[in-house]
Design an enzyme around this catalytic site. Structure first.
Site, PDB file in Angstrom:
ATOM      1  N   ASP A 147     -41.327 -44.461 112.822  1.00 22.15           N
ATOM      2  CA  ASP A 147     -42.740 -44.665 112.487  1.00 22.15           C
ATOM      3  C   ASP A 147     -43.617 -43.541 113.041  1.00 22.15           C
ATOM      4  O   ASP A 147     -44.596 -43.124 112.418  1.00 22.15           O
ATOM      5  CB  ASP A 147     -43.245 -46.044 112.946  1.00 22.15           C
ATOM      6  CG  ASP A 147     -43.103 -46.279 114.440  1.00 22.15           C
ATOM      7  OD1 ASP A 147     -42.812 -45.337 115.189  1.00 22.15           O
ATOM      8  OD2 ASP A 147     -43.288 -47.435 114.866  1.00 22.15           O
ATOM      9  N   ALA A 159     -45.811 -50.693 108.638  1.00 22.21           N
ATOM     10  CA  ALA A 159     -44.793 -51.617 108.133  1.00 22.21           C
ATOM     11  C   ALA A 159     -43.463 -51.389 108.844  1.00 22.21           C
ATOM     12  O   ALA A 159     -42.748 -52.343 109.178  1.00 22.21           O
ATOM     13  CB  ALA A 159     -44.623 -51.429 106.624  1.00 22.21           C
ATOM     14  N   ASP A 193     -44.272 -52.615 120.932  1.00 25.05           N
ATOM     15  CA  ASP A 193     -43.316 -52.194 121.954  1.00 25.05           C
ATOM     16  C   ASP A 193     -43.243 -53.211 123.089  1.00 25.05           C
ATOM     17  O   ASP A 193     -42.166 -53.528 123.597  1.00 25.05           O
ATOM     18  CB  ASP A 193     -43.709 -50.829 122.535  1.00 25.05           C
ATOM     19  CG  ASP A 193     -43.360 -49.684 121.597  1.00 25.05           C
ATOM     20  OD1 ASP A 193     -42.663 -49.917 120.588  1.00 25.05           O
ATOM     21  OD2 ASP A 193     -43.803 -48.546 121.871  1.00 25.05           O
ATOM     22  N   ASP A 228     -38.875 -46.649 116.451  1.00 27.14           N
ATOM     23  CA  ASP A 228     -39.950 -46.066 117.241  1.00 27.14           C
ATOM     24  C   ASP A 228     -40.083 -44.572 116.943  1.00 27.14           C
ATOM     25  O   ASP A 228     -41.185 -44.026 116.952  1.00 27.14           O
ATOM     26  CB  ASP A 228     -39.670 -46.290 118.732  1.00 27.14           C
ATOM     27  CG  ASP A 228     -40.937 -46.580 119.517  1.00 27.14           C
ATOM     28  OD1 ASP A 228     -41.881 -47.118 118.926  1.00 27.14           O
ATOM     29  OD2 ASP A 228     -40.973 -46.267 120.715  1.00 27.14           O
TER      30      ASP A 228
END
Length: 209
Positions: free
Chosen positions: A72, A33, A94, A69
């Site tokens: 997560d 998420a 990404d 980045d």
């Protein structure tokens, strides 16, 4: 070779991110998420702000959401490691984010009739994807490819600083940053291909022996 964005700085950021990661996991938020939310934030910052010339706001929004980045990844590690789908989703998002950033930059520069800047942005878009592809392909063949001076974080940092400075009045900063980024990205592709070539050669010699 040392990275532009030092390992110690990344470790410091991770220490800042860990309490946030723990809190999100505690309330039931998943790493996937966060990945998707971060991508949506980058899309908004790039398309709704950067492409329309709001470079300072766009750079700040993109930088903020790009930091997910780290978030997560930290969350996945705390849960015992990333799932296969989580790793696939993260890599795919990404690429979406990178495409949005450099596509928006190229579009805005085109509205300013900056052909030199547009060319640099397009080179960055292609070479950035190639940097990631070379690594993924090497790892798919059972080799390592953790080398290069311009990984994703470094690339976003360079273009973000260029956009911020241009938004603050230095008209040449973004185009200069893009050409610098194009150069280091292409150099990184060369580094990675050379690294993989040497591994492949050693493997071939080992088999022959």
């Amino acid at each position: 070779m040392a990275k532009i964005f030092q390992v110690s700085a990344r470790a410091g950021m991770t220490r800042v991110v860990e309490p946030i990661a723990r809190t999100l996991l505690r309330v039931g938020v998943t790493p996937n998420a966060v990945t998707v939310t971060g991508t949506l934030g980058v899309l908004v910052g790039s398309i709704a702000l950067g492409a329309r010339g709001y470079l300072v706001a766009g750079a700040l929004v993109v930088t903020f959401f790009a930091l997910t980045d780290l978030l997560d990844g930290t969350m996945a590690r705390m849960r015992g490691g990333s799932s296969r789908f989580g790793a696939f989703l993260d890599s795919s998002m990404d690429r979406v984010s990178d495409g949005a950033v450099f596509g928006a930059v190229a579009y805005w520069l085109a509205t300013q009739n900056d052909r030199v800047g547009v060319a640099a942005a397009l080179i960055c878009l292609v070479s950035g994807g190639l940097v990631s592809y070379v690594k993924a392909r090497a790892e798919g063949l059972g080799m390592t490819c953790n080398v290069g001076i311009a990984e994703r974080t470094e690339r976003l940092l360079i273009v973000g600083v260029g956009g911020l400075l241009t938004g603050l009045g230095l008209d040449w900063a973004l185009t200069t940053a893009l050409w610098l980024l194009a150069a280091v990205s292409l150099f990184t592709v060369g580094q990675r291909m050379t690294h993989v070539y040497r591994q492949a050669e050693r493997a071939e010699l080992g088999v022959d022996a």
